[in-house]
Design a protein around this motif. Structure first.
Motif, mmCIF file in Angstrom:
data_model
loop_
_atom_site.group_PDB
_atom_site.id
_atom_site.type_symbol
_atom_site.label_atom_id
_atom_site.label_comp_id
_atom_site.label_asym_id
_atom_site.label_seq_id
_atom_site.Cartn_x
_atom_site.Cartn_y
_atom_site.Cartn_z
ATOM 1 N N GLU A 395 0.866 -1.186 0.000
ATOM 2 C CA GLU A 395 0.000 0.000 0.000
ATOM 3 C C GLU A 395 0.899 1.230 0.000
ATOM 4 O O GLU A 395 1.832 1.328 0.807
ATOM 5 C CB GLU A 395 -0.899 0.012 1.241
ATOM 6 N N ILE A 396 0.650 2.155 -0.908
ATOM 7 C CA ILE A 396 1.440 3.382 -0.995
ATOM 8 C C ILE A 396 0.790 4.439 -0.108
ATOM 9 O O ILE A 396 -0.340 4.866 -0.362
ATOM 10 C CB ILE A 396 1.548 3.908 -2.440
ATOM 11 N N GLY A 397 1.477 4.843 0.953
ATOM 12 C CA GLY A 397 0.946 5.855 1.857
ATOM 13 C C GLY A 397 1.092 7.252 1.279
ATOM 14 O O GLY A 397 1.699 7.463 0.223
ATOM 15 N N LYS A 398 0.507 8.204 1.962
ATOM 16 C CA LYS A 398 0.584 9.598 1.529
ATOM 17 C C LYS A 398 2.018 10.096 1.669
ATOM 18 O O LYS A 398 2.662 9.916 2.703
ATOM 19 C CB LYS A 398 -0.355 10.469 2.374
ATOM 20 N N ALA A 399 2.522 10.719 0.587
ATOM 21 C CA ALA A 399 3.892 11.225 0.604
ATOM 22 C C ALA A 399 4.040 12.321 1.658
ATOM 23 O O ALA A 399 3.108 13.072 1.931
ATOM 24 C CB ALA A 399 4.271 11.759 -0.766
ATOM 25 N N VAL A 428 3.121 -0.849 4.149
ATOM 26 C CA VAL A 428 2.867 0.529 3.722
ATOM 27 C C VAL A 428 4.200 1.195 3.398
ATOM 28 O O VAL A 428 5.125 1.182 4.221
ATOM 29 C CB VAL A 428 2.119 1.332 4.808
ATOM 30 N N LEU A 429 4.300 1.759 2.207
ATOM 31 C CA LEU A 429 5.496 2.500 1.798
ATOM 32 C C LEU A 429 5.168 3.987 1.786
ATOM 33 O O LEU A 429 4.198 4.416 1.160
ATOM 34 C CB LEU A 429 5.951 2.075 0.396
ATOM 35 N N VAL A 430 5.962 4.764 2.482
ATOM 36 C CA VAL A 430 5.774 6.221 2.532
ATOM 37 C C VAL A 430 6.963 6.865 1.832
ATOM 38 O O VAL A 430 8.111 6.638 2.215
ATOM 39 C CB VAL A 430 5.659 6.732 3.981
ATOM 40 N N ALA A 431 6.666 7.655 0.786
ATOM 41 C CA ALA A 431 7.722 8.279 -0.011
ATOM 42 C C ALA A 431 7.899 9.742 0.372
ATOM 43 O O ALA A 431 7.021 10.372 0.953
ATOM 44 C CB ALA A 431 7.396 8.169 -1.504
ATOM 45 N N SER A 432 9.063 10.260 0.027
ATOM 46 C CA SER A 432 9.350 11.684 0.252
ATOM 47 C C SER A 432 8.644 12.529 -0.800
ATOM 48 O O SER A 432 8.613 12.173 -1.979
ATOM 49 C CB SER A 432 10.855 11.937 0.192
ATOM 50 N N ASP A 433 8.066 13.624 -0.365
ATOM 51 C CA ASP A 433 7.484 14.602 -1.285
ATOM 52 C C ASP A 433 8.424 15.781 -1.476
ATOM 53 O O ASP A 433 8.024 16.843 -1.951
ATOM 54 C CB ASP A 433 6.137 15.100 -0.742
ATOM 55 N N GLY A 434 9.699 15.576 -1.089
ATOM 56 C CA GLY A 434 10.682 16.641 -1.204
ATOM 57 C C GLY A 434 10.560 17.628 -0.048
ATOM 58 O O GLY A 434 9.697 17.506 0.816
ATOM 59 N N PRO A 435 11.449 18.610 -0.017
ATOM 60 C CA PRO A 435 11.402 19.597 1.071
ATOM 61 C C PRO A 435 10.095 20.372 1.054
ATOM 62 O O PRO A 435 9.552 20.669 -0.010
ATOM 63 C CB PRO A 435 12.596 20.523 0.756
#
Length: 647
Positions: A395-399, A428-435
């Motif tokens: 499941e892709i979590g909110k960045a 659950v994988l949580v990705a970076s949305d950058g700074p």
């Protein structure tokens, strides 16, 4: 003979910081050394450019610029550049040391790779190239020599931007092509132009080589290879290796299209296709067949293909064609003597088989456990595919915003790395949305308290508050911010406010009534007058409210107190006989005071001084032109009379 013993740099302290321990490799453009950064006490790889390049100022300038750009890349599959510098004739890069082998070394020792393994190498390579492309950087020399396979299994891409720096040298100004000819795109060969799609082309050639064990074009001279890149269609792997998965044919064909517009837009687009192909390939890629030698045939480019079926039908020969033990099991058993014993034996055997099948089914029905792999720092798409292959329901979590992790890389998993869970558990994988960056809100026109509240709501802090005079912005309102409205800044940043100080009340004391009235109305104020009787000069301002230089808004009322205007017997001290000119009985010479209204103050002062008048200049609005004069122009006065000017 050990070449490191004769290398003059081995054992030296480069740039006062890097103690060179040994030579790792030597190439056409540079030599790589193992060194110790004595300042930070860490092992690094130092790449020293060959002297022929270091002596070219154009190369050094371009090299420094490219090094700065590459140093800004932060990706787990890019060899990090720590430092750049010069030491005498040595121009160098300090880089992350990655113990391991190049992909070229692996190809030499193993030959071609199975399809799945080839994609497992290409996926991190494409992730690194994709990160660079999104940052506006092009590699320009993608090849197995520039891919490092670390001893711990990591895949790293090296030498970003070096080919671009080489293009600046005097050595390349006679039409020499820069790059490795076997991997150069048609546009690089014909015009030298390169963009993200040129790296995609080279990646497609490299994938072909990983799968087949050889490059698609071979020739006696580099120019013959270059000619084929421009005029031929790159063959698909199955043309050289029958049975190669059609999915790989499609990937290679799309990546190596001669027209750049027909290729994936950048390495990230090709990465998505490669991850999907890896997911659809069967787990067992089968044995590695040998590859025929000789020219590689070129043929039509295949279109998209349907994924291979996940299940295969097994065809079994008829029993009467079997021999040996299999035939014995397939034929009907002969009748046994002593039927009761045979039946009893078969009954016991059946019970045993039923129990065995039941126990086996129970054992295989028990849940198996799996461990959460290390995915932090990996591209989210690559991590998703790896997690699915490990047996997780992903499941892709909110960045989430992160100041350090590049956008699109995993910053955490739930459960965390190393946790042991049941197969098909949710991960659950949580990705970076950058700074995180916030826009400076529009607070222009607000009061200081209102602006502070609005900035606080945006997560920003008020720093300095300054004031500036303004004829258009009311006092106390925000005129502008630093950084300016709309700029995106780091959350918690400080913002300075510039408030309007409005206007300063002009000094009109001593000014004749009519001139004071015109003066203030022209400046946008509303004059009000009150007369008094005790004054030496008629109709002259003797007091004002607000006081001179007080902060006021345009359109404000300025109240003035006048000396009495209705005094027919009053006259200037020098007036004699109703203003007769010439010499008076005392011998004074009378002159007519010139009208200098609206003239430049400096020119008016010079004109009056030339006539022998004393001049006093007072600041009213500070506009540099005479806006009031006392005594007024046309009045007779003796030489040496003081004339007051307001500007």
């Amino acid at each position: 003979m050990d070449t490191t013993l004769t290398d003059p740099l081995v054992g030296k302290l480069l740039d006062g910081r890097y103690r060179v321990e040994s030579r790792i490799a030597r190439g056409g453009m540079a030599t790589v050394y193992l060194a110790l950064d004595v300042r930070l006490d860490r092992t690094v790889a130092v790449k020293v450019m060959h002297r022929s390049l270091a002596e070219d100022p154009a190369f050094v300038r371009r090299f420094i610029g490219e090094a700065k750009s590459v140093a800004s890349l932060s990706h787990p599959n890019v060899v990090h550049v720590f430092d750049q510098g010069t030491d005498g004739d040595n121009v160098y890069l300090s880089m992350e040391y990655v113990p391991g082998r190049t992909l070229r070394d692996v190809l030499r020792s193993r030959g071609r790779l199975p399809a799945r393994e080839a994609l497992e190498v290409m996926i991190p390579v494409l992730a690194a190239l994709g990160s660079a492309h999104q940052a506006g950087l092009i590699h320009r020399d993608v090849k197995p020599e520039n891919v490092l396979l670390a001893d711990d299994g990591r895949v790293k891409v090296v030498d970003f931007g070096l080919a671009r720096a080489i293009e600046a040298t005097n050595q390349t100004r006679t039409g020499v092509m820069i790059g490795t000819i076997g991997y150069m795109s048609p546009e690089q060969v014909t015009s030298g132009a390169a963009d993200a799609r040129s790296d995609v082309y080279a990646a497609g050639i490299m994938l072909f080589e990983l799968v087949t064990g050889r490059q698609p074009y071979e020739g006696e001279t580099p120019m013959s290879v270059a000619y084929r890149h421009v005029h031929d269609t790159v063959p698909v792997p199955s043309s050289l290796l029958p049975g190669s998965p059609p999915l790989l044919d499609t990937l290679v064909a799309q990546a190596t299209a001669r027209d750049p517009a027909m290729r994936p837009a950048d390495a990230t687009a090709l990465l998505v296709a490669a991850v999907e192909a890896h997911r659809m390939l069967p787990k067992d890629s089968g044995p590695v067949p040998s590859v025929p030698t000789g020219p590689v045939p070129s043929g039509p480019v295949p279109g998209p293909v349907a994924p291979p079926a996940a299940n295969h039908t097994l065809i079994q020969p008829r029993g009467d064609l079997l021999t040996g033990p299999a035939a014995d099991l397939a034929r009907p058993a002969p009748k046994a003597s002593g039927g009761f014993k045979a039946k009893w034996f078969m009954a016991v055997l059946a019970v045993v088989m039923v129990v065995a099948v039941g126990v086996t089914g129970w054992l295989f029905s028990q849940d198996t456990t799996i461990m959460v792999p290390r995915l932090v720092g990996t591209n989210i798409k690559v991590a998703e595919e790896k997690a699915r292959q490990s047996g997780f329901v992903v499941e892709i979590g909110k960045a989430e915003n992160d100041e350090k992790a590049p956008k699109g890389t995993v910053i955490r998993t739930e459960p965390v790395e190393g946790t042991e869970v049941e197969e098909k558990s949710k991960l659950v994988l949580v990705a970076s949305d950058g700074p995180k960056r916030v826009a400076v809100p529009n607070v222009v026109g607000l009061s200081e308290p209102e602006a502070r509240t609005k900035l606080a709501e945006a997560g920003l802090v008020v720093d300095e508050v300054n004031k500036q005079r303004s004829e258009t912005v009311p006092r106390g309102q925000v005129m502008r911010t630093v950084p300016a409205v709309g700029n995106r800044v780091k959350e918690g940043s400080k913002v300075s406010l510039m408030l309007s100080a409005g206007l300063l009340a002009p000094d009109v004391k001593g000014m004749p009534r009519d001139q004071a009235d015109a003066f203030l109305r022209g400046a946008g104020f509303i004059p009000e007058f009150v007369e008094q009787t005790d004054a030496a000069q008629p109709c002259t301002v003797i007091a004002q409210d607000p006081q001179p230089n007080a902060e006021i808004d345009k359109g404000a009322v300025i109240r003035m107190t006048l000396s009495q205007c209705n005094n027919g017997g009053w006259h200037w001290p020098w007036e004699i006989n109703n203003g007769v000119t010439g010499e008076n009985p005392g011998g004074q010479t009378f002159l007519v005071i010139p009208n200098v209204m609206y003239k430049d103050v400096k020119a008016a002062r010079q004109e009056l001084s030339a006539l022998g008048m004393k001049v006093r200049v007072r600041k009213g609005l500070g506009r540099g032109r005479v806006l009031a004069q006392r005594p007024p122009g046309g009045q007779q006065a003796p030489a040496g009379t003081e004339v007051t000017l307001w500007h």
